[in-house]
Scaffold this motif. Structure first.
Motif, PDB file in Angstrom:
ATOM      1  N   ASN A 171       0.844  -1.196   0.000  1.00  0.00           N
ATOM      2  CA  ASN A 171       0.000   0.000   0.000  1.00  0.00           C
ATOM      3  C   ASN A 171       0.877   1.243   0.000  1.00  0.00           C
ATOM      4  O   ASN A 171       1.616   1.490   0.951  1.00  0.00           O
ATOM      5  CB  ASN A 171      -0.907  -0.015   1.242  1.00  0.00           C
ATOM      6  CG  ASN A 171      -1.992   1.042   1.179  1.00  0.00           C
ATOM      7  OD1 ASN A 171      -1.853   2.061   0.513  1.00  0.00           O
ATOM      8  ND2 ASN A 171      -3.085   0.799   1.880  1.00  0.00           N
ATOM      9  N   THR A 172       0.779   2.046  -1.057  1.00  0.00           N
ATOM     10  CA  THR A 172       1.626   3.237  -1.161  1.00  0.00           C
ATOM     11  C   THR A 172       1.364   4.228  -0.034  1.00  0.00           C
ATOM     12  O   THR A 172       2.228   5.038   0.291  1.00  0.00           O
ATOM     13  CB  THR A 172       1.404   3.948  -2.510  1.00  0.00           C
ATOM     14  OG1 THR A 172       0.000   4.186  -2.696  1.00  0.00           O
ATOM     15  CG2 THR A 172       1.915   3.109  -3.656  1.00  0.00           C
ATOM     16  N   GLU A 173       0.175   4.193   0.570  1.00  0.00           N
ATOM     17  CA  GLU A 173      -0.117   5.085   1.687  1.00  0.00           C
ATOM     18  C   GLU A 173       0.688   4.717   2.933  1.00  0.00           C
ATOM     19  O   GLU A 173       0.763   5.503   3.875  1.00  0.00           O
ATOM     20  CB  GLU A 173      -1.611   5.050   2.023  1.00  0.00           C
ATOM     21  CG  GLU A 173      -2.488   5.765   1.013  1.00  0.00           C
ATOM     22  CD  GLU A 173      -3.852   6.081   1.580  1.00  0.00           C
ATOM     23  OE1 GLU A 173      -4.252   5.416   2.558  1.00  0.00           O
ATOM     24  OE2 GLU A 173      -4.508   6.985   1.056  1.00  0.00           O
ATOM     25  N   ARG A 190      -1.444   0.873  -5.692  1.00  0.00           N
ATOM     26  CA  ARG A 190      -2.309   0.524  -4.564  1.00  0.00           C
ATOM     27  C   ARG A 190      -2.734  -0.933  -4.703  1.00  0.00           C
ATOM     28  O   ARG A 190      -2.591  -1.537  -5.767  1.00  0.00           O
ATOM     29  CB  ARG A 190      -3.546   1.431  -4.525  1.00  0.00           C
ATOM     30  CG  ARG A 190      -4.485   1.293  -5.727  1.00  0.00           C
ATOM     31  CD  ARG A 190      -5.848   1.880  -5.408  1.00  0.00           C
ATOM     32  NE  ARG A 190      -6.762   1.908  -6.531  1.00  0.00           N
ATOM     33  CZ  ARG A 190      -7.461   0.866  -6.962  1.00  0.00           C
ATOM     34  NH1 ARG A 190      -7.310  -0.317  -6.392  1.00  0.00           N
ATOM     35  NH2 ARG A 190      -8.314   0.993  -7.972  1.00  0.00           N
TER      36      ARG A 190
END
Length: 600
Positions: free
Chosen positions: A204-206, A437
């Protein structure tokens, strides 16, 4: 009062002219005169059309009444404060006071909730509960309890400004252990009040960046500690009333001030090696921040987990004593691995055929315990193979030829993918290795159904049954169900790489030559952008955007991300170039893509 018959009966029997609600809680205990303007009937025809007039009439009447009151009569009356004090002395106003206090508390709570929502939108912290819950689901009962009993952990909880680094090889259970620590601290009231945590997560890039860590810790600490909230008022109000986020430096300074004010704080950070901004020019990033955090005059108990990467090791060794660094060697976690193997041999549905053969169970258990070498991940992969063994001879063959390392394990899994499945498996693994994502399961189904060489290039009828998609590359991917939004109850199923070591292997130079080129970044992103463009070109352009989203699950992903993949792929693919020309020549496709992008 909505029943006109009751209203009329009260009017007749008790000479009632109107019904007053707002002052009803005061009138029996507080000497007062209520002046009320009447604006509607006391029944179902109630409306607000005449409220302004009624308020003005009441105000005019009150003014006229005061003008007619003799000043000496006012002076003869007791002061309101004295009346209230006497009321409390006789217990008359306790109920009113309690009601007022509860109301005030409710109003303050609503204000905080509203500000928290505004703060959440401003900082956009990622949902960490998914990582925490996933780790606890993977944990075998009793796993990690040894760590809670060792003196180093007890000292970390007890002594001020203490630091611990848990490091270990891939797949040794670091995330499960950090979640066990967090669970333990939550049960201790003194720790839970200022307990903060963060999971770095390659899927997850977040959860890749240092900035998201800072935003998350600020949000958590604001929620837990009232005395630090004043530090958020100034930056939030000074950046377009919270519409623009400040720089990472200002956010870091704000968090630093909050931590200094908060008192004793416990912070658990998992998988630092999965952070992509551990250090950046000139002095920023995760590792310099940890170094600065240790220099603060604060009482912070900081626990981090990671692989023993060189940059992390160099930073930690300058900050910590040798006894503050715990390497998760196989001897430390041997009991946990044995417990995991024993439980899975006896309880796994895939091995149920051996429940009546304790001799076979013992052989499987003994072999895996002997060769695990401290890797839960390695053991899990071997179980996936053993569950497809249907005879004792097959089990014996697998036991005799077990791969020694994770690399060998992954190589063997890829080699054993049937040729007619390989195209779909590669497409799926490319998406999961390089997407910005995680993919929803319905997006993944459509992604592998695209055929750029056919017409139509996408046919919804060609999608795989959702439960079957992970079987194209079992052990390398997992399905995971979570809330689509942390603040809503709607659930969504995602497909992701099973472990960080899978992505590392697929994007390394250790792959077999037969598939190595497919997972070079330019080639993989070219394949993804081609699939996205082909998908966008075959959408039903007569449908409205919301209808397209329902009928074509991968439409939004394709609209939002095809360009980012194509930019990196550049001119790597002739097919991609032709698809791009066709796309930009089709006005309807461009307009639909832009509308889908805006919705996202």
């Amino acid at each position: 009062m909505k029943d006109p018959s009751v209203r009329d009966r009260l009017s007749k029997e008790m000479d009632v002219l109107c019904l007053e609600m707002e002052a009803a809680g005061l009138m029996n205990h507080f000497p007062c005169l209520v002046i009320r303007g009447i604006c509607d009937y006391s029944d179902t025809h109630k409306n607000k059309e005449w409220q302004g007039y009624a308020a003005m009439a009441a105000a005019a009447y009150a003014k006229d009444l005061l003008n007619r009151t003799a000043p000496n009569r006012v002076e003869a009356e007791k002061k309101l404060t004295k009346v209230i004090d006497e009321g409390f002395a006789h217990g008359y106003l306790k109920g009113v006071h309690s009601l007022a206090s509860a109301s005030q508390s409710g109003v303050e709570s609503l204000k905080v909730d509203k500000y928290l929502e505004k703060l959440r939108n401003w900082l956009s912290p990622p949902d960490l509960s998914t990582n925490y819950n996933k780790a606890l689901e993977q944990r075998n009962p009793g796993s990690g309890q040894w760590f809670l009993q060792i003196e180093a952990y007890k000292a970390w909880k007890r002594e001020p400004n203490f630091f611990l680094w848990l490091n270990g090889i891939p797949g040794c259970g670091k995330t499960v252990l950090s979640s066990t620590v967090f669970e333990n601290l939550e049960k201790i009231e003194a720790c839970s009040q200022n307990l903060l945590y963060f999971y770095f997560d390659f899927t997850n890039t977040e959860k890749h960046s240092f900035e998201k860590l800072i935003c998350s810790l600020i949000h958590q600490l604001y929620y837990k500690s009232e005395k630090v909230r004043r530090y958020l008022d100034s930056p939030n109000s000074s950046f377009d009333n919270g519409r623009r986020r400040p720089s990472i430096d200002l956010l870091s300074t704000t968090l630093q001030n909050m931590l200094q004010q908060a008192g004793e704080v416990w912070i658990v950070l998992d998988a630092l090696d999965e952070c992509k901004t551990r250090k950046y020019y000139p002095t920023g990033g995760l590792l310099p921040w940890i170094r600065n955090l240790r220099d603060l005059q604060t009482n912070i108990h900081l626990l981090i987990t990671s692989r023993p990467e060189q940059d992390i090791k160099e930073t930690v060794e300058k900050l910590a004593r040798n006894k503050d660094i715990i390497s998760l060697q196989s001897d430390l976690i041997e009991d946990d691995i044995c417990g995991y193997i024993r439980a899975r041999v006896k309880q796994s549905e895939g091995l149920s055929r051996w429940h009546e053969r304790p001799d076979m169970q013992s052989k499987i258990e003994a072999t895996l315990v002997e060769k695990a070498n401290g890797m839960f991940r390695w053991v899990s992969c071997q179980f996936d193979v053993l569950e497809h063994c249907y005879s004792p001879q097959e089990v014996e063959m697998v036991r005799a030829t077990l791969p020694a390392t994770l690399d060998e394990t992954y190589a063997r899994i890829l080699e054993n993918i049937p040729p007619n499945h390989m195209h779909y498996a590669k497409r799926l693994l490319q998406f999961l290795s390089f997407s910005e994502r995680p993919l929803r399961i319905d997006e993944a189904v459509d992604a592998i159904a695209v055929d750029t060489a056919s017409r139509p290039r996408f046919d919804p009828q060609n999608g795989s049954p959702i439960p079957e998609i992970s079987k194209y590359c079992y052990s390398l991917v997992v399905l995971f169900t979570k809330k689509s939004n942390p603040y809503k109850d709607e659930m969504v199923t995602e497909i992701q790489l099973a472990h960080f070591s899978v992505k590392e292997y697929l994007t390394s130079n250790r792959l077999a030559k037969s598939i190595k080129m497919d997972f070079e970044e330019a080639a993989a992103r070219a394949s993804i952008s081609e699939a996205c463009l082909a998908y966008l070109l075959d959408l039903d352009q007569t449908c409205k955007p919301q209808e397209i989203i329902k009928s074509y699950p991968m439409a939004q992903y394709s609209a939002q991300y095809w360009t980012s993949h194509a930019i990196i792929a550049e001119t790597h693919s002739e097919t991609g170039f032709k698809l791009a020309i066709e796309f930009f020549s089709c006005k309807d496709s461009i307009e639909t893509c832009l509308e889908l992008y805006d919705i996202g």
